[in-house]
Scaffold this motif. Structure first.
Motif, PDB file in Angstrom:
ATOM      1  N   GLU A 110     -10.157  11.536   1.244  1.00 17.13           N
ATOM      2  CA  GLU A 110     -10.795  12.336   0.202  1.00 17.13           C
ATOM      3  C   GLU A 110     -12.311  12.307   0.399  1.00 17.13           C
ATOM      4  N   THR A 111     -12.908  13.466   0.426  1.00 19.40           N
ATOM      5  CA  THR A 111     -14.340  13.598   0.694  1.00 19.40           C
ATOM      6  C   THR A 111     -15.176  12.746  -0.252  1.00 19.40           C
ATOM      7  N   GLU A 112     -14.822  12.734  -1.514  1.00 22.09           N
ATOM      8  CA  GLU A 112     -15.598  11.993  -2.511  1.00 22.09           C
ATOM      9  C   GLU A 112     -15.654  10.503  -2.191  1.00 22.09           C
ATOM     10  N   ILE A 113     -14.547   9.940  -1.748  1.00 26.93           N
ATOM     11  CA  ILE A 113     -14.505   8.509  -1.412  1.00 26.93           C
ATOM     12  C   ILE A 113     -15.126   8.257  -0.046  1.00 26.93           C
ATOM     13  N   ALA A 129      10.941   6.459  -9.048  1.00 29.99           N
ATOM     14  CA  ALA A 129      11.860   6.910 -10.095  1.00 29.99           C
ATOM     15  C   ALA A 129      11.303   8.117 -10.841  1.00 29.99           C
ATOM     16  N   LYS A 130      10.013   8.107 -11.145  1.00 28.39           N
ATOM     17  CA  LYS A 130       9.392   9.202 -11.896  1.00 28.39           C
ATOM     18  C   LYS A 130       8.689  10.202 -10.983  1.00 28.39           C
ATOM     19  N   LYS A 131       8.733   9.914  -9.680  1.00 23.52           N
ATOM     20  CA  LYS A 131       8.113  10.785  -8.675  1.00 23.52           C
ATOM     21  C   LYS A 131       6.637  11.036  -8.971  1.00 23.52           C
ATOM     22  N   LYS A 132       5.906   9.927  -9.184  1.00 22.26           N
ATOM     23  CA  LYS A 132       4.458  10.014  -9.451  1.00 22.26           C
ATOM     24  C   LYS A 132       3.714   9.116  -8.471  1.00 22.26           C
ATOM     25  N   ARG A 133       2.513   9.544  -8.126  1.00 21.44           N
ATOM     26  CA  ARG A 133       1.643   8.771  -7.242  1.00 21.44           C
ATOM     27  C   ARG A 133       0.357   8.469  -7.996  1.00 21.44           C
ATOM     28  N   TYR A 134      -0.102   7.213  -7.923  1.00 23.11           N
ATOM     29  CA  TYR A 134      -1.329   6.781  -8.596  1.00 23.11           C
ATOM     30  C   TYR A 134      -2.366   6.410  -7.541  1.00 23.11           C
ATOM     31  N   TYR A 135      -3.525   7.076  -7.641  1.00 21.08           N
ATOM     32  CA  TYR A 135      -4.603   6.857  -6.685  1.00 21.08           C
ATOM     33  C   TYR A 135      -5.600   5.838  -7.226  1.00 21.08           C
ATOM     34  N   VAL A 136      -6.365   5.226  -6.316  1.00 23.77           N
ATOM     35  CA  VAL A 136      -7.401   4.276  -6.697  1.00 23.77           C
ATOM     36  C   VAL A 136      -8.385   4.949  -7.643  1.00 23.77           C
ATOM     37  N   LEU A 137      -8.773   4.229  -8.683  1.00 19.73           N
ATOM     38  CA  LEU A 137      -9.762   4.750  -9.630  1.00 19.73           C
ATOM     39  C   LEU A 137     -11.137   4.833  -8.984  1.00 19.73           C
ATOM     40  N   ARG A 138     -11.996   5.683  -9.545  1.00 16.36           N
ATOM     41  CA  ARG A 138     -13.370   5.833  -9.065  1.00 16.36           C
ATOM     42  C   ARG A 138     -14.325   5.801 -10.239  1.00 16.36           C
ATOM     43  N   ASP A 139     -15.568   5.420  -9.957  1.00 15.06           N
ATOM     44  CA  ASP A 139     -16.579   5.510 -10.997  1.00 15.06           C
ATOM     45  C   ASP A 139     -17.113   6.940 -11.032  1.00 15.06           C
ATOM     46  N   THR A 140     -18.069   7.218 -11.902  1.00 14.13           N
ATOM     47  CA  THR A 140     -18.559   8.590 -12.060  1.00 14.13           C
ATOM     48  C   THR A 140     -19.332   9.100 -10.844  1.00 14.13           C
ATOM     49  N   ASP A 141     -19.741   8.188  -9.946  1.00 15.84           N
ATOM     50  CA  ASP A 141     -20.408   8.600  -8.707  1.00 15.84           C
ATOM     51  C   ASP A 141     -19.423   8.771  -7.562  1.00 15.84           C
ATOM     52  N   GLY A 142     -18.132   8.584  -7.827  1.00 12.42           N
ATOM     53  CA  GLY A 142     -17.122   8.755  -6.802  1.00 12.42           C
ATOM     54  C   GLY A 142     -16.813   7.520  -5.992  1.00 12.42           C
ATOM     55  N   ARG A 143     -17.465   6.387  -6.297  1.00  9.99           N
ATOM     56  CA  ARG A 143     -17.186   5.147  -5.573  1.00  9.99           C
ATOM     57  C   ARG A 143     -15.832   4.597  -6.002  1.00  9.99           C
ATOM     58  N   LEU A 145     -12.922   1.998  -6.954  1.00 10.23           N
ATOM     59  CA  LEU A 145     -12.905   0.669  -7.565  1.00 10.23           C
ATOM     60  C   LEU A 145     -12.003  -0.230  -6.727  1.00 10.23           C
ATOM     61  N   THR A 146     -12.525  -0.591  -5.571  1.00 10.60           N
ATOM     62  CA  THR A 146     -11.837  -1.446  -4.612  1.00 10.60           C
ATOM     63  C   THR A 146     -12.869  -2.311  -3.908  1.00 10.60           C
ATOM     64  N   THR A 147     -12.373  -3.199  -3.091  1.00 16.55           N
ATOM     65  CA  THR A 147     -13.254  -3.936  -2.197  1.00 16.55           C
ATOM     66  C   THR A 147     -13.871  -2.931  -1.227  1.00 16.55           C
ATOM     67  N   THR A 148     -15.171  -3.068  -0.975  1.00 18.93           N
ATOM     68  CA  THR A 148     -15.868  -2.147  -0.073  1.00 18.93           C
ATOM     69  C   THR A 148     -16.645  -2.937   0.973  1.00 18.93           C
ATOM     70  N   ASP A 149     -17.068  -2.242   2.013  1.00 22.98           N
ATOM     71  CA  ASP A 149     -17.925  -2.813   3.058  1.00 22.98           C
ATOM     72  C   ASP A 149     -17.420  -4.179   3.528  1.00 22.98           C
ATOM     73  N   MET A 150     -16.193  -4.205   3.997  1.00 29.79           N
ATOM     74  CA  MET A 150     -15.582  -5.451   4.449  1.00 29.79           C
ATOM     75  C   MET A 150     -16.151  -5.875   5.796  1.00 29.79           C
ATOM     76  N   PRO A 151     -16.400  -7.162   5.964  1.00 26.10           N
ATOM     77  CA  PRO A 151     -16.986  -7.644   7.214  1.00 26.10           C
ATOM     78  C   PRO A 151     -15.944  -7.721   8.329  1.00 26.10           C
ATOM     79  N   ARG A 152     -16.420  -7.963   9.517  1.00 27.66           N
ATOM     80  CA  ARG A 152     -15.521  -8.263  10.651  1.00 27.66           C
ATOM     81  C   ARG A 152     -14.848  -9.590  10.318  1.00 27.66           C
ATOM     82  N   ILE A 153     -13.552  -9.668  10.565  1.00 26.46           N
ATOM     83  CA  ILE A 153     -12.786 -10.865  10.209  1.00 26.46           C
ATOM     84  C   ILE A 153     -12.467 -11.637  11.486  1.00 26.46           C
ATOM     85  N   LYS A 154     -12.877 -12.904  11.519  1.00 22.38           N
ATOM     86  CA  LYS A 154     -12.628 -13.761  12.678  1.00 22.38           C
ATOM     87  C   LYS A 154     -11.143 -14.117  12.739  1.00 22.38           C
TER      88      LYS A 154
END
Length: 191
Positions: A110-113, A129-143, A145-154
Motif C-alpha cells: 500500500e502506497t500510504e504505508i 468464518a466471516k470472510k473478513k480481512r483486518y489490516y494493520v492500523l495506521r495513524d493519521t499520517d499513514g504510519r 502501528l507496528t514495529t518499524t525500522d528493524m535492524p539487521r539481526i545477527k
C-alpha cells in the motif's frame, strides 16, 4: 573559552531535548485527535517491555512462522485491548548462519504505508468464518502501528515486534495471521 564551553553545553542540552521529544512524538504518535489510538499505541509500546503478566499461563507461543533467510516469527500473544484493538506481539529470530534483515516486502504494497519505510505493515488477520480481512492500523499520517525500522539481526539474535489491528467481533476467537514472506498460521485472540 568558558563562554564557548557554556554555549556548547547549552546547545548539546537543547539538541538532546529535541531528540528525546522527537523520539517520543515519532514513537508514540498515532495521529491528532484520536485519543484511543494514542492510548493503544502507548499500551502496545509498553507491552514490548518484559511484562511477566502478559504471558502468564502460556508455556508455548501461539504460532511460529518460518520466513526467508532463516528468519522465524514467533507470536506470543494476540490480545484485545479496551479501545477495540488487537495487539499481536512476539519476536523475529534469525535462525540462519548469517546476519539477516527483515525483508522489505513485510511492509506490504500500500502506497500510504510504503512511504514510511520498513515495517510489518503488510500483516493481516483473516477471519475465514466471516470472510473478513483486518489490516494493520495506521495513524493519521499513514504510519503503520507496528514495529518499524528493524535492524539487521545477527545469527541467533532476535528482536521484539508488535502489530495492531482493529478488533474482530468478540465472538471471533480464531483468525489466520499473515505476513508477506512468512508462512501463515492460525492464532487465537485472547481478552
Amino acid at each position: 573559552m568558558g563562554i564557548r564551553f557554556a554555549m556548547k553545553v547549552r546547545n548539546g542540552a537543547t539538541a538532546l531535548t529535541v531528540a528525546v521529544g522527537l523520539t517520543l512524538v515519532v514513537g508514540c504518535s498515532s495521529g491528532g485527535g484520536d485519543d484511543n489510538k494514542a492510548e493503544a499505541s502507548a499500551s502496545a509500546t509498553a507491552g514490548e517491555q518484559s511484562d511477566p503478566t502478559a504471558q502468564e499461563g502460556t508455556d508455548s507461543p501461539l504460532a511460529e512462522l518460518k520466513g526467508e533467510g532463516g528468519l522465524l516469527l514467533t507470536i506470543d500473544s494476540a490480545e484485545r485491548d479496551a479501545g477495540g484493538f488487537v495487539t499481536v506481539s512476539g519476536e523475529i529470530k534469525n535462525d540462519g548462519a548469517e546476519a539477516a534483515r527483515v525483508p522489505i516486502q513485510t511492509r506490504g504494497d500500500e502506497t500510504e504505508i510504503m512511504r514510511h519505510g520498513g515495517s510489518l505493515g503488510g500483516a493481516t488477520l483473516v477471519d475465514p468464518a466471516k470472510k473478513k480481512r483486518y489490516y494493520v492500523l495506521r495513524d493519521t499520517d499513514g504510519r503503520p502501528l507496528t514495529t518499524t525500522d528493524m535492524p539487521r539481526i545477527k545469527p541467533g539474535a532476535s528482536i521484539p515486534v508488535f502489530m495492531q489491528f482493529p478488533a474482530p467481533p468478540t465472538d471471533t476467537g480464531k483468525v489466520t495471521f499473515q505476513l508477506p514472506t512468512f508462512a501463515s498460521a492460525p492464532i487465537e485472540i485472547s481478552g
